[in-house]
Scaffold this active site. Structure first.
Site, mmCIF file in Angstrom:
data_model
loop_
_atom_site.group_PDB
_atom_site.id
_atom_site.type_symbol
_atom_site.label_atom_id
_atom_site.label_comp_id
_atom_site.label_asym_id
_atom_site.label_seq_id
_atom_site.Cartn_x
_atom_site.Cartn_y
_atom_site.Cartn_z
ATOM 1 N N ASP A 122 0.863 -1.194 0.000
ATOM 2 C CA ASP A 122 0.000 0.000 0.000
ATOM 3 C C ASP A 122 0.895 1.239 0.000
ATOM 4 O OD1 ASP A 122 -2.921 -0.974 0.594
ATOM 5 O OD2 ASP A 122 -1.689 -2.067 2.021
ATOM 6 N N ARG A 130 4.485 3.074 2.904
ATOM 7 C CA ARG A 130 5.171 1.991 3.621
ATOM 8 C C ARG A 130 6.693 2.117 3.526
ATOM 9 N NH1 ARG A 130 0.468 1.256 5.998
ATOM 10 N NH2 ARG A 130 -0.986 -0.147 4.962
ATOM 11 N N ARG A 190 -6.862 10.741 2.177
ATOM 12 C CA ARG A 190 -6.508 9.675 1.232
ATOM 13 C C ARG A 190 -7.344 9.784 -0.039
ATOM 14 N NH1 ARG A 190 -7.178 4.258 4.572
ATOM 15 N NH2 ARG A 190 -6.333 3.331 2.655
ATOM 16 N N LYS A 220 -9.443 1.399 -5.070
ATOM 17 C CA LYS A 220 -10.061 0.941 -3.833
ATOM 18 C C LYS A 220 -10.847 2.109 -3.219
ATOM 19 C CE LYS A 220 -5.835 1.762 -1.096
ATOM 20 N NZ LYS A 220 -4.746 1.131 -0.352
ATOM 21 N N HIS A 221 -11.809 1.837 -2.342
ATOM 22 C CA HIS A 221 -12.270 0.570 -1.784
ATOM 23 C C HIS A 221 -13.686 0.369 -2.312
ATOM 24 C CE1 HIS A 221 -9.332 2.413 0.954
ATOM 25 N NE2 HIS A 221 -8.943 1.182 1.255
ATOM 26 N N HIS A 233 -11.429 -0.953 9.908
ATOM 27 C CA HIS A 233 -10.408 -1.658 10.680
ATOM 28 C C HIS A 233 -10.975 -2.058 12.044
ATOM 29 C CE1 HIS A 233 -7.802 0.446 7.757
ATOM 30 N NE2 HIS A 233 -6.975 -0.558 7.959
ATOM 31 N N ASP A 317 -9.922 -6.265 0.630
ATOM 32 C CA ASP A 317 -9.151 -5.549 1.631
ATOM 33 C C ASP A 317 -8.730 -6.601 2.667
ATOM 34 O OD1 ASP A 317 -7.934 -3.490 3.012
ATOM 35 O OD2 ASP A 317 -9.708 -2.222 3.112
#
Length: 639
Positions: A122, A130, A190, A220-221, A233, A317
């Site tokens: 990601d 990352r 985002r 996404k998503h 999450h 996901d």
């Protein structure tokens, strides 16, 4: 294990064909050869292609605890081989250095002796990055503020170049969620915008930039996580809009990306009863719940495949997120996702040691049993594996890379985080800065030598980014005395008031993910100094004290721009769309330095709001509308 010679021959044919990219007859031949490979695969090999675990942390035998998996080892290699895995996903714990990452991905590929892996990550740019040595970029909402398709393409191109040099071949980005809920706790910056057309334009250019580097790109998503008030999450979000609204807002960027040839679509763990009102009994509390999109055949096969015409790879996901993990069993969730039309189950089981391999084995066997009983039709499995291998052909992943590892490392060191990339990200961030308010020509600040500047922000890395950026200003502006203060979980006190007394200029960063000030009779009640309200109460107290003392004050919104509404009575307000500061010898985003350059007149803000900012005291009213942005010199609306 590809025992059949003709399957191996088909693979060789595909490899030769994949070197002929762009030639139409070759495409037809590759598709035929992919079918031949799939026909020669065992059920176990097919199941492996559809599972993509993470090895974020690993505990080797004999070690007392798990640590970040950064160096390839035989234990992880044995799992890749045993379960014929088709791919792995990397996280920040895996990618701590450029040379280290290049060697890790090389080791992962060498462990996959049958078919090369999807190595995924990601790397959205902005707040979701990352790579710890890569170019961080200002993020999607900053691109939305800059209104620049060129910058969107450059973002994809930079990410694609850096990931490709490291041996990563799939990026789980961009997010094309339409962020039209100011209270959204997980998407926010985002997203490019609340406007589906702007999201579509910038999303497509980012995809094209990624694909120009032969990077597989993912939207996404699906069908959209932008109008949710719950983070999947931690819970199961619900979107209650009807089909017409979803088709004219949330689905628009996905449809346009599909039309432009996006490689993958990632699903959302979000309930969309307009498309599927099927219910299940939650394993968490026995309550009846609506099926989330990730597990919905009506959404993934009926809507995404049949209605919208997507022929690429569908990936879930992460299946360990609480929206799925708490409500569905591990094995049930994976099988249900695959039955619904998913091609790849992402993070289907936690495995961070050989002792925990049983989790993956349990999921693997459950999928295999579902195929053997006909619950998961073998024809559907074959179609999924064909799509996976066709994408591996298209992106050159099945073509063996015989480049010596030392050459790969040398190339990566020249590409990742290079000066050209850093120069481009700075320019993007500076053009994205949005001046929302500038009464009495408060900005730009024009300090004299030895003037005192006080910078306050929630976290120490943000304070450091502000302080260091001021010290990097040109000429006399840097000959000032800078004091910093981090205020997370603190209340305004006499110590801070004394610091304001000493200062000539005060800069405060705000970081409010979800606006929730104490409002009484249409006015923010500043007498409420509850420590839980520090994110709003502290910077407001600084603002009021500074302006009462007739000092120059500016409020810099560091994350979601909606929080600017908490500071309606400030004379100067700007938004930078990125909150990461300075740590471990580097700026973690270019946004804060761009904001500082604007405050001191070293760059002219060009940004225009990509979202509406509603008032917090009059929630039905828009305080700053979509498109709002001021010229710092004239004070007029930018054209």
């Amino acid at each position: 294990m590809f025992k059949k010679k003709w399957a191996a021959a088909a693979l060789a044919a595909v490899l030769s064909v994949s070197a002929l990219a762009g030639i139409k007859p070759a495409k037809a031949s590759a598709e035929a050869d992919v079918k031949a490979i799939v026909e020669g695969m065992t059920v176990e090999e097919k199941v492996g292609q559809m599972l993509m675990p993470d090895f974020r942390n690993w505990q080797k035998q004999g070690e007392s605890k798990a640590a970040g998996f950064t160096v390839m080892n035989d234990e992880v290699g044995s799992i890749i081989q045993k379960y014929h895995l088709g791919g792995v996903i990397l996280f920040a714990e895996n990618v701590v250095g450029t040379e280290q990452t290049a060697r890790l991905t090389d080791g992962l590929q060498k462990a996959s002796t049958e078919l090369p892996l999807f190595i995924t990550i990601d790397q959205e740019g902005g707040i979701v990055t990352r790579l710890q040595t890569g170019t961080n970029l200002p993020g999607n909402m900053a691109l939305g503020a800059a209104r620049s398709e060129k910058y969107a393409y450059q973002t994809g191109e930079i990410i694609g170049k850096e990931l490709s040099s490291l041996g990563v071949n799939v990026n789980f980005g961009p997010s094309v969620d339409v962020n039209n809920n100011p209270g959204n706790p997980v998407i926010g910056v985002r997203s490019y915008s609340s406007n589906p057309e702007l999201v579509s334009k910038l999303g497509i250019q980012t995809i094209k930039g990624l694909q120009s580097q032969n990077m597989a790109a993912t939207t996404k998503h699906f069908p959209g996580h932008g109008d949710t008030a719950t983070d999947s999450h931690y819970g199961l979000p619900l979107v209650t809009h009807d089909k017409e609204r979803l088709r004219t807002v949330e689905l628009v960027p996905f449809q346009k990306a599909i039309n432009e040839g996006v490689d993958m679509v990632m699903t959302a763990h979000v309930q969309f009863p307009a498309f599927d009102d099927t219910t299940y009994i939650s394993k968490k509390d026995g309550q009846e719940i609506l099926v989330p999109a990730t597990l919905s055949k009506k959404v993934l096969t009926g809507l995404l495949r049949e209605e919208m015409g997507f022929e690429g790879v569908i990936v879930t996901d992460a299946l360990n997120m609480k929206a799925i993990a708490d409500n569905f069993g591990q094995e049930e969730a994976v099988v249900l996702a695959l039955k619904s039309g998913v091609d790849i189950a992402l993070m289907p089981a936690q495995v961070n040691s050989l002792e925990m391999e049983k989790n993956l084995a349990s999921v693997f066997n459950a999928v295999k049993e579902a195929i053997e009983t006909g619950d998961l039709p073998i024809e559907q499995v074959n179609a999924s594996v064909e799509r996976i291998l066709e994408l591996k052909v298209k992106r050159g992943i099945l073509t063996p890379d015989h480049t010596p590892i030392d050459e790969k490392v040398e190339n990566a060191l020249n590409v990742v985080g290079n000066q050209d990339h850093l120069k481009k990200e700075k320019k993007m961030a500076e053009d994205a800065v949005t001046l929302l308010k500038n009464e009495d020509k408060t900005l730009p600040f024009k300090p004299k030598k030895n003037d005192k500047i006080l910078v306050l922000a929630p976290f120490a890395d943000q304070v450091e980014a502000m302080t260091k950026s001021i010290k990097e200003l040109k000429g006399k502006k840097k000959d000032v005395e800078v004091t910093g203060y981090a205020f997370s979980n603190k209340s305004f006190n006499d110590e801070v008031a004394a610091m304001i007394d000493e200062a000539d200029y005060v800069i405060t960063g705000s970081y409010v993910v979800k606006n929730d000030p104490a409002v009484n009779d249409g006015v923010i009640d500043d007498s409420v100094q509850d420590s839980s309200k520090w994110a709003t109460a502290f910077p407001r107290a600084v603002m009021k004290d500074t302006e009462a003392k007739n000092k120059k004050f500016v409020l810099m919104s560091l994350r979601n721009p909606y929080d600017a509404a908490n500071f309606e009575d400030a004379k100067a307000v700007l938004a930078v769309y990125g909150f990461k500061g300075y740590s471990n010898g580097a700026y973690r985003q270019p946004n804060i330095p761009a904001g500082i350059k604007t405050i001191f007149g070293e760059s002219k803000p060009q940004g225009k709001l990509p979202v509406d900012i509603p008032s917090v005291t009059q929630p039905d009213e828009i305080l700053y509308p979509f498109g709002h942005g001021l010229d710092i010199r004239s004070g007029k609306q930018l054209k």
